[in-house]
Design an enzyme around this catalytic site. Structure first.
Site, short mmCIF file in Angstrom:
data_model
loop_
_atom_site.label_atom_id
_atom_site.label_comp_id
_atom_site.label_asym_id
_atom_site.label_seq_id
_atom_site.Cartn_x
_atom_site.Cartn_y
_atom_site.Cartn_z
N ASP A 123 -28.84 53.01 13.84
CA ASP A 123 -30.13 52.38 13.62
C ASP A 123 -31.10 53.12 12.69
O ASP A 123 -31.67 52.53 11.79
CB ASP A 123 -30.82 52.16 14.97
CG ASP A 123 -30.12 51.12 15.81
OD1 ASP A 123 -28.90 50.96 15.64
OD2 ASP A 123 -30.77 50.48 16.64
N CYS A 195 -22.70 48.92 17.16
CA CYS A 195 -22.56 47.80 18.10
C CYS A 195 -22.30 46.48 17.38
O CYS A 195 -22.85 46.21 16.31
CB CYS A 195 -23.78 47.70 18.98
SG CYS A 195 -23.97 49.13 20.08
N SER A 517 -35.20 45.84 19.77
CA SER A 517 -33.83 46.15 19.38
C SER A 517 -33.27 44.99 18.58
O SER A 517 -33.67 43.84 18.75
CB SER A 517 -32.99 46.38 20.63
OG SER A 517 -31.62 46.28 20.34
#
Length: 613
Positions: A123, A195, A517
């Site tokens: 991220d 992810c 998120s």
């Protein structure tokens, strides 16, 4: 003609000491004079997206040296947002972006490196390295670790696809058995890699392709697939060519600010909107643009969000598609190809391959190319075997997904919606704007009105949601979680996840000066600017106040008379714009970050004006 930066430390009798030290690192006589290329790695055993990167740096370094360069590797930090989520660790996530950018600058400038290969994945690492690349403006190529395979498990006699968010939702749902929750947990994250949905990490790695700073497939090729090795090998070869083009041929088109120029940032934002990327990408693109002195702001994003359609729908916005499916449909190049055919792309921007975007699409868009090697590349698929090893399988789909009417990627005419996947809202509660990921909002919630229920922190919001204090029809307001107020602008994945687990995911809205998120979906509005700690109107909301959200009109309004808001403002001025009764330990490092942080509409970067004079 530019002079190699590294000549400062490798040439001249006065640099005898520096050369002696270079020799101690393995540099030989005939190496002096070659470009020194920094291999900026981010391997760590803390993060599944980075656990497989240990050998990647040396793989790239070997190719650099074969191509005539000197490779020197170093590492940055990497925070796993999923592991840091839901507790005090999340305060450190966004600030780590600035530390990563600074650490790259420190290492590259201290040692006078000529160019960089940035090996990122998750991220804040890709954005931090991107900020450094734009700041330093030396030749660079990005190559990421790649996405994780989607999880799969059998529930109710049906095989379903899973990701991290599914594990979180089921873990918090009181109606789910312990056995099923554990089964989903064990299946959700099966391999190394970022992810598997269109979360922040994968969104940012896709955007590097649109910016021209990485190779085709960088954002979508699975971490486990053998074909991904070619991206690392080619990055090592290509960076030497870029470096020599700039320093030996005076070709400034090899520099990141000339590749990732204003038009390329427009392309990146168009891609982000078309694929329903994470709202965090807005923060990071704004920050990178500022580092490159590029005039790109929330107004530009707002304008683009009104005309770019939603062409690619991926988890968390749908359980049907994950990154492996995006790759099968042609990856980023295919989405850009559809944008180009719709007249929504500047196809004359340049890329690290030395091509215009138009030339690159002709070669790599599966709807245009006849190159069998490219078509084979995009048939790379998952193996379904738990592993932490890169390049460990070479499975392929039997056929590509080239269905542009009902497939994973669609034409403008067959778009999931003619409205894009992200939108900028503004109004008296967010004068400088806020962001909503419209890709995850149900159509019936595009307009929403309800009473506010106010929480002064994410922690109290989570407690309130789980205790049943939030009712259907309410707007959950979580404030003092912005860059200054948190500090660190926490992600609100747990509140949105728990709203879903309590059956409120489609009947409540959430507004915050924090962020979300990439795994968030639903009517979740973040980045409210100015934030509460900076005197934003979100700090004046009382429980029971009516908030009106109108996404088609791009508006969000606190329905309170101006005179009443002014009276509340006077009170908050006296109180210093601080949360009431919040118990939170804030370290010196976080206080230092907060002291210079700007609001989200500026990318939550440091306020440079505080260093002037």
């Amino acid at each position: 003609m530019p002079i190699y930066r590294s000549a400062t430390t490798t040439h001249g009798r006065n640099m005898a000491g520096a050369r002696a030290l270079w020799r101690a690192t393995g540099v030989k006589d005939d190496d002096f004079g070659k470009p020194i290329i920094a291999v900026v790695n981010s391997f760590t055993q803390f993060v599944p997206g980075h656990v497989h990167l240990k050998d990647m740096g040396q793989l790239v370094a070997g190719e650099i040296e074969k191509a005539g360069g000197i490779a020197k590797e170093f590492n940055t930090i990497a925070v796993d947002d999923g592991i840091a989520m839901g507790h005090g660790g999340m305060l450190y996530s966004l600030p780590s972006r600035e530390l990563i950018a600074d650490s790259v600058e420190y290492m590259v400038n201290a040692h006078c490196a000529d160019a960089m290969v940035c090996i990122s994945n998750c991220d804040k690492i890709t954005p931090g390295m991107m900020m450094a690349a734009m700041r330093l403006n030396i030749p660079v190529i990005f190559v990421s670790g790649g996405p994780m395979e989607a999880g799969k498990t059998k529930l109710s006699d049906q095989i379903i696809k899973l990701d991290l968010v599914d594990a979180m939702i089921q873990g918090a749902d009181p109606t789910i058995s312990d056995e099923q929750s554990e089964q989903v947990e064990r299946s959700a994250c099966p391999t190394c890699g970022s992810c598997s949905g269109m979360f922040t990490a994968n969104s940012m790695n896709c955007l590097t392709e649109a910016l021209g700073l990485s190779q085709p497939g960088n954002g979508s090729m699975l971490a486990t697939h053998a074909d991904r090795e070619e991206l690392f090998i080619n990055a090592g070869k290509r960076i030497v060519d870029l470096t020599k083009r700039y320093y030996e041929q005076d070709d400034e088109s090899a520099l990141p600010r000339n590749i990732a120029n204003r038009a390329a940032f427009d392309n990146a934002m168009a891609l982000d909107i078309a694929m329903g990327g994470s709202s965090n990408t807005v923060l990071h693109l704004l920050a990178a643009a500022q580092e490159g002195d590029i005039d790109f702001d929330m107004g530009d994003i707002d304008e683009m969000s009104r005309r770019v359609p939603h062409l690619c729908k991926v988890a968390p916005s749908t359980p049907k598609y994950h990154m492996e499916d995006v790759h099968r449909a042609g990856g980023v190049m295919a989405i850009l190809g559809e944008l180009d055919r719709a007249g929504l792309l500047n196809n004359q921007t340049r890329t690290v391959l030395g091509l215009s975007m138009q030339e690159q699409l002709a070669q790599y868009d599966i709807m245009q190319t006849e190159d069998e090697a490219v078509l084979k590349f995009f048939r790379a698929g998952p193996a379904g075997i738990r592993t932490t090893k890169a390049f460990s399988q070479d499975c392929r789909w039997d056929r590509l997904d080239d269905d542009r009417k009902e497939g994973c990627i669609r034409t403008k005419e067959n778009a999931f919606s003619q409205e894009g996947g992200l939108a900028v809202l503004s109004g008296n509660i967010a004068v400088d704007g806020c962001i909503v990921k419209t890709a995850g909002v149900d159509e019936e919630n595009l307009k929403f009105q309800g009473p506010a229920i106010v929480f002064e922190s994410q922690d109290t919001a989570v407690d309130g949601i789980l205790a049943g204090k939030v009712k259907a029809g309410e707007v959950v307001v979580i404030r003092y979680e912005g860059p200054k107020g948190g500090p660190g602008m926490q992600e609100m994945l747990y509140p949105t996840t728990y709203l879903k687990s309590m059956g409120l995911g489609k009947s409540c809205a959430l507004l915050t000066d924090g962020r979300f998120s990439g795994g968030t979906s639903g009517l979740s509005i973040g980045h409210a600017s100015p934030e509460a700690a900076s005197g934003g109107v979100i700090g004046l909301v009382n429980t029971g106040d009516i908030i009106t959200i109108d996404i088609p009109s791009r508006s969000i309004t606190l329905d309170v008379p101006e005179a009443e808001l002014e009276a509340r403002r006077v009170k908050q001025d006296a109180l210093g714009w601080k949360p009431e009764n919040r118990q939170r330990e804030v370290s010196f490092a976080l206080k230092a970050y907060a002291s210079m942080a700007t609001s989200a509409d500026k990318g939550a970067v440091r306020d440079k004006s505080k260093l002037e004079g």
